[in-house]
Design a protein around this motif. Structure first.
Motif, PDB file in Angstrom:
ATOM      1  N   THR A 144      -1.768   3.169  -1.169  1.00  0.00           N
ATOM      2  CA  THR A 144      -1.242   1.958  -0.907  1.00  0.00           C
ATOM      3  C   THR A 144      -0.908   1.020  -1.972  1.00  0.00           C
ATOM      4  O   THR A 144       0.342   0.466  -2.110  1.00  0.00           O
ATOM      5  N   VAL A 145      -1.879   0.986  -2.815  1.00  0.00           N
ATOM      6  CA  VAL A 145      -1.705   0.391  -4.199  1.00  0.00           C
ATOM      7  C   VAL A 145      -0.463   0.707  -5.070  1.00  0.00           C
ATOM      8  O   VAL A 145       0.413  -0.072  -5.321  1.00  0.00           O
ATOM      9  N   THR A 146      -0.377   2.162  -4.927  1.00  0.00           N
ATOM     10  CA  THR A 146       0.723   2.603  -5.664  1.00  0.00           C
ATOM     11  C   THR A 146       2.296   2.406  -5.002  1.00  0.00           C
ATOM     12  O   THR A 146       3.213   1.825  -5.603  1.00  0.00           O
ATOM     13  N   GLY A 147       2.089   2.057  -3.689  1.00  0.00           N
ATOM     14  CA  GLY A 147       3.503   1.655  -3.060  1.00  0.00           C
ATOM     15  C   GLY A 147       3.797   0.190  -3.509  1.00  0.00           C
ATOM     16  O   GLY A 147       4.859  -0.004  -3.707  1.00  0.00           O
ATOM     17  N   LEU A 148       2.754  -0.493  -3.229  1.00  0.00           N
ATOM     18  CA  LEU A 148       2.947  -1.976  -3.568  1.00  0.00           C
ATOM     19  C   LEU A 148       3.458  -2.432  -5.025  1.00  0.00           C
ATOM     20  O   LEU A 148       4.219  -2.997  -5.278  1.00  0.00           O
ATOM     21  N   GLU A 149       2.736  -1.565  -5.809  1.00  0.00           N
ATOM     22  CA  GLU A 149       3.007  -1.714  -7.302  1.00  0.00           C
ATOM     23  C   GLU A 149       4.475  -1.166  -7.642  1.00  0.00           C
ATOM     24  O   GLU A 149       5.350  -1.589  -8.528  1.00  0.00           O
ATOM     25  N   ALA A 202      -6.485   1.845   8.809  1.00  0.00           N
ATOM     26  CA  ALA A 202      -7.119   0.549   8.457  1.00  0.00           C
ATOM     27  C   ALA A 202      -7.287   0.078   6.992  1.00  0.00           C
ATOM     28  O   ALA A 202      -7.062  -0.786   6.672  1.00  0.00           O
ATOM     29  N   GLY A 203      -7.770   1.253   6.315  1.00  0.00           N
ATOM     30  CA  GLY A 203      -7.842   0.851   4.818  1.00  0.00           C
ATOM     31  C   GLY A 203      -6.703   0.302   4.236  1.00  0.00           C
ATOM     32  O   GLY A 203      -6.544  -0.388   3.234  1.00  0.00           O
ATOM     33  N   ALA A 239      -2.887  -6.035   2.755  1.00  0.00           N
ATOM     34  CA  ALA A 239      -3.409  -7.739   3.348  1.00  0.00           C
ATOM     35  C   ALA A 239      -4.060  -8.368   2.174  1.00  0.00           C
ATOM     36  O   ALA A 239      -3.636  -9.473   1.541  1.00  0.00           O
ATOM     37  N   LEU A 240      -4.864  -7.583   1.632  1.00  0.00           N
ATOM     38  CA  LEU A 240      -5.754  -8.034   0.237  1.00  0.00           C
ATOM     39  C   LEU A 240      -4.268  -8.285  -0.931  1.00  0.00           C
ATOM     40  O   LEU A 240      -4.481  -9.378  -1.523  1.00  0.00           O
ATOM     41  N   TRP A 241      -3.722  -7.571  -1.080  1.00  0.00           N
ATOM     42  CA  TRP A 241      -2.484  -7.544  -2.141  1.00  0.00           C
ATOM     43  C   TRP A 241      -1.745  -8.964  -1.556  1.00  0.00           C
ATOM     44  O   TRP A 241      -1.363  -9.740  -2.621  1.00  0.00           O
ATOM     45  N   VAL A 269       1.803   0.642   3.363  1.00  0.00           N
ATOM     46  CA  VAL A 269       0.724   1.294   4.368  1.00  0.00           C
ATOM     47  C   VAL A 269       1.053   2.655   4.840  1.00  0.00           C
ATOM     48  O   VAL A 269       0.197   3.587   4.880  1.00  0.00           O
ATOM     49  N   VAL A 270       2.467   2.707   5.034  1.00  0.00           N
ATOM     50  CA  VAL A 270       2.938   4.281   5.409  1.00  0.00           C
ATOM     51  C   VAL A 270       2.490   5.183   4.388  1.00  0.00           C
ATOM     52  O   VAL A 270       1.985   6.488   4.607  1.00  0.00           O
TER      53      VAL A 270
END
Lengths: 212, 212, 212
Positions: free
Chosen positions: B113-118, B164-165, B171-173, B127-128
């Motif tokens: 998820t972090v990789t996607g956001l970055e 969920a993770g 959400a934290l991002w 999330v996907v």
């Protein structure tokens, strides 16, 4: 592709031949499963060009040559039609097809690795995409016909010659030696290794058993 | 990957451990199908790194780290070789492997998820790809061994902790809280949820039946 | 997508309807295999949006709309939930679903081809991605449920109307005629061809047999 192969004019011709042969193997699998004519041509395309499509997607070289290069797509269709009309006779020419397929394996491993290196991939990544180019079409063929990929379990030396060819190609690239002669020599070596494996039934080992 | 994880120095180590464990699960499936050594290592690679390869292709982050990052590829090969030589004993350590696999699920969902956001993907897309990172390797393992993907039908709570993770990470991002402590806490939460599901046989419901 | 479809305001609505229907077909396949609720929704998503995801990956249009466009993802989830709760009744409405699916085939082939052309792909590559958009979701559905892709062997005229629609769309593009009316006419033509094939049991030929 065209850019790099300009210095290597023999490879494009052999590449087209490789696509035709691989496409024939895909079409034959589809004929045996009683697929319809659309399914037979899709299998021809997926087997002949699917390895290159996976390679190009992994490299970000989109759209992949396997859906945009008329020369290669025509080769896949020709291979599919030859098998569509010729399968009653061509099944008997099995030995001949196996030899041609060894040629396709050799060419795809060299061409695939060079394509990776030319797109700026690391040597490690280029070897992976070289092997993917060589064996990916056959994996797609098997998945689309509901079979477990033969390259993973049949213990033939099939992927291992491709890995060797990809690794030697990457090593030559690092040494600055990627002229037509050197690349052709690598392809011939992979071809010979594959034929030796067929002739002498060389096999990769299965799951390890502890010696007693 | 390296850039973001520099602030989170504990994650890369755990990520490598996750790849090793997932690779072991792929190699074990291959051993059971009597694949040859090449097939066993391919399954180790596909299961350990396939989710990340799918993620990177979906994000356009090519070549994917799964074919270019020596650290991660080595982890997959190590996992494959450990299972290749150790399978007669490791099958008995099944419970231990299931626990490690829960750890891999937790890490891959957060890291994916972090990789996607970055890479600038929207929270939804991130999330996907987080879930794809977490469960994609297992799906490839099952397809390549001729099985229906276990994550889709076995009713274990496996994908749902990963979802969920991934959602909590996104959400934290959005809240600007993605330090090492926060991300580690999310991963621990996913891990705990998965272990609780295993311990108490929590299950996702199957096809809905109208109450009578 | 939004940019091009702005001139064609009827297509986005129909596209969402197409995704819902395709997602229902995926969810139904998952229900029949007794998948859990996560598996059912994944199949809904893969069948409703998987063809578009493959198209976008082949075009380098990443992240694909199938993981980033809330409107389309919601359509897939709605289709999945409708089938999850409605399957005991909807199985009886099989004929109705087949008609809706013909509509989805028609729309996806036109929208997929236009997407390719707008991303600068050649007409040949755009026709391929149009067909991939139309039939790719069904292929993923079948692979994920352990079936041989029905589009390849069932001899229904399914892919051939999609190919015709994609080819006509590319031809109209070359002629500069891609307004709402022209594209809608092509989609209606594909829809009609598919319904005629269903009504009169038109079939693609299987493996060729030499005349005696």
């Amino acid at each position: 592709m065209d850019v790099d192969l300009a210095q290597v004019p023999v490879l494009p011709v052999l590449e087209v031949l490789g696509v035709v042969v691989a496409a024939m193997s895909g079409a034959l699998a589809a004929v045996r499963k009683q697929f319809d004519v659309f399914g037979i041509l899709v299998l021809a395309w997926a087997t002949g060009l699917g390895g290159g499509v996976l390679r190009d997607v992994l490299l970000g070289a989109v759209p992949p040559v396997g859906i945009s290069e008329p020369r290669l797509m025509l080769a896949a269709v020709v291979g599919g039609l030859v098998m569509y009309f010729g399968h009653p006779r061509l099944e008997r020419a099995r030995r001949f097809i196996v030899v041609l397929d060894a040629g396709a394996l050799a060419l795809f491993s060299v061409v695939g690795t060079v394509t990776g290196l030319e797109h700026g991939a690391t040597p490690l990544a280029s070897v992976v995409v070289g092997v993917v180019t060589a064996v990916g079409g056959g994996v797609l063929r098997d998945l689309l016909t509901g079979e477990v990929p033969v390259v993973l379990h049949q213990r033939q030396l099939y992927a291992i010659p491709a890995m060797a060819g990809a690794a030697v190609t990457a090593a030559l690239w690092a040494l600055g030696t990627t002229g037509a002669v050197a690349l052709t020599a690598v392809a011939v070596g992979v071809f010979a290794l594959r034929l030796l494996a067929l002739r002498f039934h060389l096999a990769a080992p299965g799951p390890w058993r502890a010696p007693r």
